[in-house]
Design an enzyme around this catalytic site. Structure first.
Site, PDB file in Angstrom:
ATOM      1  N   GLY A 273     -33.233  68.626 -31.761  1.00  0.00           N
ATOM      2  CA  GLY A 273     -34.262  67.666 -31.378  1.00  0.00           C
ATOM      3  C   GLY A 273     -35.520  67.909 -32.173  1.00  0.00           C
TER       4      GLY A 273
ATOM      5  CG  HIS B 261     -26.972  70.356 -37.276  1.00  0.00           C
ATOM      6  ND1 HIS B 261     -27.309  69.736 -36.097  1.00  0.00           N
ATOM      7  CD2 HIS B 261     -28.125  70.817 -37.801  1.00  0.00           C
ATOM      8  CE1 HIS B 261     -28.613  69.802 -35.919  1.00  0.00           C
ATOM      9  NE2 HIS B 261     -29.139  70.445 -36.939  1.00  0.00           N
TER      10      HIS B 261
ATOM     11  CE  LYS C 213     -16.699  46.658 -32.631  1.00  0.00           C
ATOM     12  NZ  LYS C 213     -17.562  45.792 -31.815  1.00  0.00           N
TER      13      LYS C 213
ATOM     14  CD  GLU D  30     -24.055  68.666 -34.903  1.00  0.00           C
ATOM     15  OE1 GLU D  30     -23.601  69.830 -34.852  1.00  0.00           O
ATOM     16  OE2 GLU D  30     -25.267  68.408 -34.861  1.00  0.00           O
TER      17      GLU D  30
ATOM     18  CB  CYS E 140     -30.500  72.570 -34.295  1.00  0.00           C
ATOM     19  SG  CYS E 140     -31.851  72.386 -35.451  1.00  0.00           S
ATOM     20  CE1 TYR E 141     -37.179  72.470 -28.877  1.00  0.00           C
ATOM     21  CE2 TYR E 141     -35.501  71.704 -27.324  1.00  0.00           C
ATOM     22  CZ  TYR E 141     -36.798  72.133 -27.585  1.00  0.00           C
ATOM     23  OH  TYR E 141     -37.695  72.237 -26.554  1.00  0.00           O
TER      24      TYR E 141
ATOM     25  CB  SER F 270     -17.886  37.547 -26.219  1.00  0.00           C
ATOM     26  OG  SER F 270     -17.360  38.745 -26.774  1.00  0.00           O
ATOM     27  N   GLY F 271     -14.526  37.577 -25.844  1.00  0.00           N
ATOM     28  CA  GLY F 271     -13.321  37.616 -26.672  1.00  0.00           C
ATOM     29  C   GLY F 271     -13.413  38.699 -27.731  1.00  0.00           C
ATOM     30  N   GLY F 272     -14.606  39.227 -27.955  1.00  0.00           N
ATOM     31  CA  GLY F 272     -14.771  40.338 -28.889  1.00  0.00           C
ATOM     32  C   GLY F 272     -14.180  41.612 -28.301  1.00  0.00           C
ATOM     33  CB  VAL F 273     -13.276  44.878 -29.891  1.00  0.00           C
ATOM     34  CG1 VAL F 273     -12.486  46.097 -29.490  1.00  0.00           C
ATOM     35  CG2 VAL F 273     -12.690  44.242 -31.125  1.00  0.00           C
ATOM     36  CG  ASP F 274     -17.705  46.178 -28.327  1.00  0.00           C
ATOM     37  OD1 ASP F 274     -16.749  46.801 -28.826  1.00  0.00           O
ATOM     38  OD2 ASP F 274     -18.787  46.001 -28.907  1.00  0.00           O
ATOM     39  CB  SER F 275     -16.846  41.542 -23.757  1.00  0.00           C
ATOM     40  OG  SER F 275     -16.117  40.597 -24.501  1.00  0.00           O
TER      41      SER F 275
END
Ligand code: XMP
Length: 498
Positions: free
Chosen positions: A54, A157, A354, A159, A81-82, A211-216
């Site tokens: 941070g 780090h 995503k 990661e 780190c922090y 909406s038909g999109g992947v997320d929704s």
């Protein structure tokens, strides 16, 4: 969840990346703000805690502190780190500001392991009973450990992907120190999320924006598995969708999976409101507002307690940047107002990236063609018709976009490209057809590579493919007599033309 890692976010650039690496290693992780309530941290099945990096310094007034009980829970704590400096200061070690920052990949320890550093404070005295387990030239205490109190710290780090052994360090922490079985998978994530939704909602009813999109869609499938018919989704068909799109999504999600989706035909309504509107931001605002209006009207009829949203991690970040200038006001189904009388929000995908949502979708049995769909903007084709939107212009985009998609698919480039579409430029030019002069429209093809849409590169599509797409559009789509290819990267361009 039978095992759970909590990551306390002190505002570091890589916090979400840590969460992702933990999931990749095979453990369920939750990213919480650094000052989260201890009850929330403990939750159920807590197996370990990671403190992130941070921007603050432990020696300054604005030191960010977490609940003190974090160190009394008996689970291993890893500071990065922090996070390491915080442990050092908390247990009476010492931290100082360096003369110059240590950044980039440096060698650490006896085995000269490569580690990624980016810091301006360093630990100069480890707390009592802590063993120093790594050092670099500028950081004599680059990692420390106290097995008895189960506290660990790394200044670097692990990661960050550039460092190959970093992932191993995270895995070792999870497996050897936290004792996790690392058997987590998209399937177990799905099971956990479904249980969470069921628990939150109880016997209540959920309303979803679809909406038909992947997320929704993935959010809706999870919620449907959690509460069945007590989920109702509203799918606002604003007439700005691609060819066959509305039918395709209804066929799978409604007809096949049996999700209760109400398709609201608002096509005329949107076109009417867009009449005469030319300015891109004005178009975006109108579509966003009209969407909410239609949604509210339908929502009133359904009487639900909870609102389901397909918000994913990048949406959370984007809406959280207070300093960033608005280049375009994004309209999202994820951006519905919270104050339309709900008991609460259900956002099962908040923590995920995503590609993780896509893997989750696959594990839920959603077909690849739907899961791997390219991103499609909320305002739809309206921002691909430059200037005033009319049904005739939309139809030119729909037809040409369909041809482009067919050709990209048969060229096997579906997964390689981030986005590909056509744009109605509004430019008219002179051409010739069967010895006759034409004066018709120019369409543009856009195809881009990108990871996150923040920066994009215009794709070098094979020339024969471009020629094929172009000649098909010119012969199959009426009133188009010219096709151009957009070579612009982002920046300075944007993905969409408006
Ligand atoms: P730009 O054009 O800003 O687009 O470079 C970046 C990415 O975002 C998509 N996009 C939107 N997505 N609502 C959305 O949900 C919007 O209003 C919107 N506008 C652009 C665009 O397709 C690209 O992937």
């Amino acid at each position: 969840m039978h095992e759970r890692i909590v990551i306390l976010d002190f505002g570091g650039q890589y916090s979400s990346l840590i969460a992702r690496r933990v999931r990749e290693a095979g453990a369920y992780s939750e990213l919480l703000p650094y000052d989260a309530d201890i009850k929330r941290i403990k939750g159920s099945a807590l197996s370990g805690i990671i403190l992130t990096g941070g921007p603050s310094s432990v020696n300054e007034h604005d030191t960010k502190e977490c609940a003190d009980e974090v160190f009394d829970l008996g689970v291993p704590v890893l500071g990065i780190c922090y996070g390491m400096q915080y442990i050092a200061a908390r247990f009476f070690g010492a931290v100082e500001r360096m003369e110059k920052a240590e950044t980039g990949i440096v060698k650490a320890g006896l085995n000269e392991h490569a580690v990624f550093m980016t810091h301006t404070d360093r630990v100069i005295a480890a707390p009592r009973d802590f063993e120093i387990i790594a050092s670099t030239q500028l950081s004599p205490i680059a990692a420390f450990a106290n097995d008895e109190s189960r506290l660990y710290g790394v200044q670097f780090h692990p990661e960050v992907q550039a460092v190959a052994d970093g992932i191993k360090i995270i895995k070792n922490f999870l497996k050897l120190l936290c004792g996790l079985s690392l058997d987590y998978s998209p399937k177990s994530l799905a099971d956990g999320l479904i249980k969470d939704i069921a628990l939150t909602v109880g016997s209540g009813r959920i309303l979803g924006a679809f909406s038909g999109g992947v997320d929704s869609a993935v959010a809706s499938v999870l919620a449907h598995k959690a509460v069945g018919d007590r989920l109702s989704c509203i799918f606002v068909d604003h007439g700005l969708l691609r060819k066959f799109e509305a039918d395709e999504v209804m066929r799978f999600y409604h007809d096949e999976l049996g999700i209760n989706i109400i398709r609201v035909d608002a096509r005329e309504r949107f076109l009417k409101r867009l009449e005469g509107v030319v300015e891109p931001e004005a178009k975006r605002k109108i579509i966003g507002e009209e969407f909410i209006r239609v949604f509210e009207e339908e929502a009133k009829k359904l009487n639900a307690d909870y609102l389901l949203q397909g918000t994913i991690y990048t949406d959370v970040i984007e809406s959280g940047t207070k300093t960033a200038q608005t280049i375009k006001s994004h309209h999202n189904v994820g951006g519905l107002p919270e104050d339309i009388g709900f008991k609460g929000l259900v956002e099962p995908l908040r923590m995920l990236f995503k590609d993780e949502v896509r893997l989750l979708g696959e594990s839920l049995g959603i077909p690849p063609a739907l899961v791997w769909r390219q991103p499609f903007p909320g305002p739809g084709l309206a921002i691909r018709v430059l200037g005033e939107v009319t049904e005739e212009k939309l139809e030119l985009v729909r037809q040409s976009d369909y041809i482009l998609r067919e050709e990209i698919k048969s060229a096997g480039l579906l997964k390689e490209l981030f986005q590909y579409f056509t744009v109605f430029t509004g430019i008219k030019s002179v051409g010739v057809l069967g010895d006759k002069r034409t004066y018709d429209y120019a369409l543009a093809i856009r195809a881009v590579h990108s990871k996150d849409a923040m920066t994009v590169e215009a794709a070098e599509l094979p020339y024969p493919l471009l020629k094929r797409i172009s000649s098909r559009i010119l012969s199959e789509v009426k009133h188009v007599n010219r096709v151009v290819y957009d070579l612009t990267d982002k920046p300075p361009g944007t993905v969409e033309w408006e």
